[in-house]
Scaffold this active site. Structure first.
Site, mmCIF file in Angstrom:
data_model
loop_
_atom_site.group_PDB
_atom_site.id
_atom_site.type_symbol
_atom_site.label_atom_id
_atom_site.label_comp_id
_atom_site.label_asym_id
_atom_site.label_seq_id
_atom_site.Cartn_x
_atom_site.Cartn_y
_atom_site.Cartn_z
ATOM 1 N N LEU A 198 0.816 -1.209 0.000
ATOM 2 C CA LEU A 198 0.000 0.000 0.000
ATOM 3 C C LEU A 198 0.853 1.264 0.000
ATOM 4 O O LEU A 198 1.699 1.453 0.875
ATOM 5 C CB LEU A 198 -0.926 0.000 1.226
ATOM 6 C CG LEU A 198 -1.890 1.180 1.349
ATOM 7 C CD1 LEU A 198 -2.858 1.215 0.176
ATOM 8 C CD2 LEU A 198 -2.633 1.128 2.682
ATOM 9 N N ASP A 199 0.631 2.119 -0.997
ATOM 10 C CA ASP A 199 1.303 3.412 -1.126
ATOM 11 C C ASP A 199 2.820 3.293 -1.141
ATOM 12 O O ASP A 199 3.535 4.207 -0.719
ATOM 13 C CB ASP A 199 0.864 4.363 0.001
ATOM 14 C CG ASP A 199 -0.586 4.759 -0.126
ATOM 15 O OD1 ASP A 199 -1.079 4.858 -1.262
ATOM 16 O OD2 ASP A 199 -1.238 4.969 0.921
ATOM 17 N N GLU A 200 3.324 2.166 -1.642
ATOM 18 C CA GLU A 200 4.771 1.956 -1.707
ATOM 19 C C GLU A 200 5.243 1.786 -3.149
ATOM 20 O O GLU A 200 6.398 1.461 -3.384
ATOM 21 C CB GLU A 200 5.159 0.711 -0.896
ATOM 22 C CG GLU A 200 4.859 0.806 0.591
ATOM 23 C CD GLU A 200 5.771 1.779 1.316
ATOM 24 O OE1 GLU A 200 6.864 2.068 0.790
ATOM 25 O OE2 GLU A 200 5.385 2.251 2.400
#
Length: 284
Positions: free
Chosen positions: A227-229
């Site tokens: 997530l969001d990486e």
């Protein structure tokens, strides 16, 4: 087709070694093509070489593509050849915030953003009027903990049926499953406030206001299972002071978000972004 021939964009990556640029140039020239613009980058950290070439080919696509097949084998290269200016078939996914959707649809209609918006997909019906204003089909696919698998299956059916090349999460407030992220790797772009990971959870702008931040910003990145990486495409910030209220921060933050997302979509659609492991190479 121009008076000189069809124009294409070639992108490639391969292990770095001498002779790559020469081989690409010779391939194009041998097949009657002409290089309009070329950019390249060798990454000493990964040992990979990246290249983006704009070219014209009086003989069309076939001879260039045939030469690239042999080039790919000889240089262990991954390559792509696409028609210059072709609009990517795109789905924009939304929830309730419309600033990014409105901006993308405006740019697509009036500023030649090179995407063809096939549909706007929302997990709420709130933004249907925006899509309808711009003449785009709106499909509401509600998502709950009980129907998430079915909702994603419906989305994938649409992607396959419409030959979708790009999905833009324009403030779509749902986490995509690992399986979906893997199947559509490199084809989903997300936008989020750059407060992550410092200000996670609800009301990030209120949290930022409470902490007295002096910079707010946004990050556009490819979506991965982490997530969001995902690999970052574009970021920007704007300076704020103690005078701004939470409402001011929201307005300024949304302005940065829409600019950053539009820039990332434009670069991706113009084949300016190449994957480099967990990073990207952006030929802007």
């Amino acid at each position: 087709m121009t008076e000189h021939g069809a124009k294409f964009i070639l992108t490639l990556s391969c292990p770095d070694r001498p002779g790559i640029v020469h081989a690409v140039s010779a391939l194009i020239a041998t097949n009657g093509g002409n290089i309009i613009q070329s950019q390249q980058f060798g990454d000493p950290d990964t040992g990979l070489f990246f290249m983006r070439v704009e070219l014209e080919s009086p003989r069309g696509r076939a001879p260039i593509e045939a030469g690239l097949v042999d080039f790919g084998k000889n240089f262990e290269a991954r390559w792509d050849l696409d028609e210059m200016g072709r609009a990517l078939r795109t789905i924009i996914m939304v929830s309730r915030e419309g600033h990014c959707l409105t901006d993308l649809l405006y740019r697509q209609r009036y500023q030649d953003l090179p995407i063809e918006v096939v549909a706007v997909v929302g997990n709420h019906p709130d933004l249907a009027p925006v899509a309808q204003f711009y003449g785009k089909p709106f499909l509401c696919i509600p998502v709950t903990k009980d129907n998430k698998t079915q909702a994603e299956r419906e989305l994938l059916d649409l992607v396959r049926a419409e030959d979708i090349e790009l999905i833009v999460l324009a403030r779509y407030m749902q986490i995509l499953s690992d399986a979906l992220c893997q199947e559509l790797a490199g084809r989903i772009i997300n936008i989020h406030h750059s407060f992550l990971p410092s200000f996670k959870g609800a009301r990030p702008y209120a949290q930022a206001h409470d902490r007295g931040v002096k910079l707010i910003g946004a990050t556009a990145h490819y979506v991965t299972a982490d997530l969001d990486e995902g690999p970052i495409i574009e970021q920007d910030v704007t300076r704020v002071t103690h005078r701004e209220s939470t409402r001011d921060l929201v307005a300024e933050g949304q302005d940065v978000e829409r600019r950053v997302l539009a820039q990332a979509v434009k670069w991706h659609s113009e084949h300016r972004v190449l994957m480099n492991g967990d990073r990207t190479v952006v030929f802007n």
